[in-house]
Design a protein around this motif. Sequence first.
Motif, short mmCIF file in Angstrom:
data_model
loop_
_atom_site.label_atom_id
_atom_site.label_comp_id
_atom_site.label_asym_id
_atom_site.label_seq_id
_atom_site.Cartn_x
_atom_site.Cartn_y
_atom_site.Cartn_z
N LEU A 196 -17.40 -47.30 6.91
CA LEU A 196 -17.17 -45.98 7.51
C LEU A 196 -17.20 -46.05 9.03
O LEU A 196 -16.50 -45.28 9.70
CB LEU A 196 -18.22 -44.99 6.99
CG LEU A 196 -17.96 -43.51 7.27
CD1 LEU A 196 -16.72 -43.03 6.54
CD2 LEU A 196 -19.18 -42.68 6.85
N VAL A 197 -17.99 -46.96 9.58
CA VAL A 197 -18.09 -47.10 11.03
C VAL A 197 -16.71 -47.37 11.65
O VAL A 197 -16.39 -46.85 12.72
CB VAL A 197 -19.08 -48.23 11.39
CG1 VAL A 197 -18.98 -48.58 12.88
CG2 VAL A 197 -20.50 -47.81 11.05
N SER A 198 -15.90 -48.16 10.96
CA SER A 198 -14.59 -48.53 11.52
C SER A 198 -13.45 -47.66 10.98
O SER A 198 -12.29 -47.90 11.33
CB SER A 198 -14.30 -50.00 11.23
OG SER A 198 -14.32 -50.25 9.83
N PHE A 199 -13.76 -46.66 10.17
CA PHE A 199 -12.72 -45.77 9.64
C PHE A 199 -12.16 -44.92 10.77
O PHE A 199 -12.91 -44.37 11.58
CB PHE A 199 -13.32 -44.89 8.54
CG PHE A 199 -12.37 -43.96 7.86
CD1 PHE A 199 -11.09 -44.36 7.51
CD2 PHE A 199 -12.74 -42.65 7.57
CE1 PHE A 199 -10.20 -43.50 6.87
CE2 PHE A 199 -11.87 -41.77 6.94
CZ PHE A 199 -10.60 -42.21 6.59
N GLU A 200 -10.83 -44.80 10.81
CA GLU A 200 -10.19 -44.17 11.98
C GLU A 200 -10.38 -42.66 12.04
O GLU A 200 -10.20 -42.05 13.12
CB GLU A 200 -8.69 -44.50 12.02
CG GLU A 200 -7.83 -43.78 10.98
CD GLU A 200 -7.76 -44.47 9.63
OE1 GLU A 200 -6.93 -44.06 8.81
OE2 GLU A 200 -8.54 -45.42 9.40
N VAL A 201 -10.71 -42.02 10.93
CA VAL A 201 -10.93 -40.56 10.95
C VAL A 201 -12.43 -40.32 11.15
O VAL A 201 -13.24 -40.73 10.31
CB VAL A 201 -10.45 -39.91 9.63
CG1 VAL A 201 -10.62 -38.39 9.71
CG2 VAL A 201 -8.99 -40.26 9.36
#
Length: 232
Positions: A196-201
């Motif tokens: 989730l840390v690298s998720f764009e949204v």
Amino acid sequence: MTDPIASILKGWGEPAYRLKQVEDARRSGAREWDEVTTLPKDLRARLAEVVPLWTVTPDAVAESRDGTIKWRLRTADDLAIESVLIKHARGRRTLCVSSQAGCALGCRFCATGAMGAGRDLTAREIADQALLAADVAREADARLSNIVFMGMGEPLQNTAAVFDAIRELHSPDGLGISARSIAVSTAGWVPGIEELVSFEVPVRLALSLHAADDRTRSELMPINNRWGIANV
């Protein structure tokens, strides 16, 4: 998102605008293929033979005195999942969506945990919960303003589908829900938190804590034996 309807239409050589006609009809409240009158009748009949218009359909509904609505929904393979639409002031609605049918984490207080492992929902099954709720909200002159992944299942064990569903719900071509109005709740699934840390949204993260010390939390939530509070 892998959309079965889109794949079928493309495979049949239908023009790209056919999918938009389907999506517009769904957002306008169509529940069966016969109601998608912008499509030719023969195409509607062919589609009805091979794919449902919706991946989840209401099976039972309950409404509380404060206007909160809970649905039991059925998937195409006859699994039961739940969604809850919560009423707020000024016509706003929050939807609690499910990301799995069942859950393998076994939290002691959770009815879904008592079911045991089921299966991950697809991105379309997740997004369809929101599209159905948005239709119901519009019928009440309200709007679906918030999405919370706090229903059945551990969403961060199903990140591929959850992230694809979020992309659609956040997109202006979908429901256009603000990223800060979408929350993903976890029991503490650390690999999913890292994804989730690298998720764009930039959605919100909620932690289902339930206890502030490891001994008590491990009694309530077996996942804490794997990833303690400090790890989370």
